[in-house]
Design a protein around this motif. Structure first.
Motif, short mmCIF file in Angstrom:
data_model
loop_
_atom_site.label_atom_id
_atom_site.label_comp_id
_atom_site.label_asym_id
_atom_site.label_seq_id
_atom_site.Cartn_x
_atom_site.Cartn_y
_atom_site.Cartn_z
N ARG A 16 61.12 51.86 106.72
CA ARG A 16 60.83 52.31 105.41
C ARG A 16 59.37 53.14 104.97
O ARG A 16 58.93 52.57 104.34
CB ARG A 16 61.19 51.45 104.51
CG ARG A 16 62.55 50.97 104.33
CD ARG A 16 63.00 50.17 103.31
NE ARG A 16 64.48 49.79 103.43
CZ ARG A 16 65.12 49.12 103.86
NH1 ARG A 16 64.30 48.30 104.82
NH2 ARG A 16 66.63 48.65 103.98
N ASP A 96 66.37 59.19 102.24
CA ASP A 96 65.55 58.47 101.28
C ASP A 96 64.05 58.64 101.82
O ASP A 96 63.38 57.95 101.21
CB ASP A 96 66.02 57.14 101.21
CG ASP A 96 65.93 56.31 102.63
OD1 ASP A 96 65.71 56.74 103.63
OD2 ASP A 96 66.16 55.09 102.46
N SER A 98 62.89 57.63 104.72
CA SER A 98 62.56 56.55 105.67
C SER A 98 62.71 57.13 107.07
O SER A 98 63.34 58.07 107.20
CB SER A 98 63.55 55.18 105.41
OG SER A 98 64.88 55.56 105.77
N GLU A 138 55.42 48.58 106.93
CA GLU A 138 55.95 48.27 105.55
C GLU A 138 55.44 47.31 104.74
O GLU A 138 55.26 47.34 103.45
CB GLU A 138 57.43 47.77 105.70
CG GLU A 138 58.47 48.88 106.10
CD GLU A 138 59.76 48.32 106.20
OE1 GLU A 138 60.23 47.41 105.50
OE2 GLU A 138 60.62 49.41 106.79
#
Length: 160
Positions: A16, A96, A98, A138
């Motif tokens: 992400r 998104d 990511s 992350e």
């Protein structure tokens, strides 16, 4: 599916973070050392030979960068055995923002049980690398996964 596609390991994971950050984590040893090897001699660039070291295991290997497509793909020739193998790192940006990372390791010169063992070890190893990458990028955590894979008290790398 061709026979060469069967003689490979594959590991994939969603990270992400933007693709530029994830891609750079594999190119720049100052980032990579937080989730994979302990020292790299230089950044990955096409045609360049670098040395990756795992100081805790007193092990190093030569890597030759064969292809780089920024934020999409890295291909290396990896000299961890008598015959070098190839590793493809593919990066895909998702809607998104990511990044989905796929690692494919192939070119093994083994057969039978030795091939199965090499693919198993490679798959497990690259899965750990991706998990370490995810934790580091992350959450800014170095899980020491590579260090903890082979505790000195229990074994030496490659020997039980």
């Amino acid at each position: 599916m061709s026979e060469s596609n069967l003689k490979c390991s594959e590991a994939d994971l969603l990270i992400r973070k933007p693709v530029s950050e994830v891609f750079q984590a594999f190119v720049d040893p100052e980032v990579t050392k937080h989730f994979w090897f302990t020292k790299g001699s230089d950044k990955l660039e096409v045609g360049k030979t670098v040395i990756w070291e795992w100081e805790m295991y007193n092990f190093s290997t030569k890597v030759v960068t064969k292809e780089v497509i920024p934020n999409q793909k890295i291909v290396i020739e990896w000299f961890t055995s008598e015959v070098p193998t190839l590793v493809d790192f593919n990066f895909k940006t998702l809607s998104d923002g990511s990044t989905f990372v796929s690692i494919k390791h192939y070119g093994f010169d083994k057969t039978g049980d030795e091939l199965l063992e090499a693919i198993k070890d490679s798959t497990g190893g690259f899965t750990i690398v991706l998990a370490g990458l995810k934790a580091y990028l992350e959450h800014n955590i170095n899980l020491n996964l590579i260090l903890d894979k082979f505790p000195k008290e229990l074994m030496q790398h490659g020997k039980e």
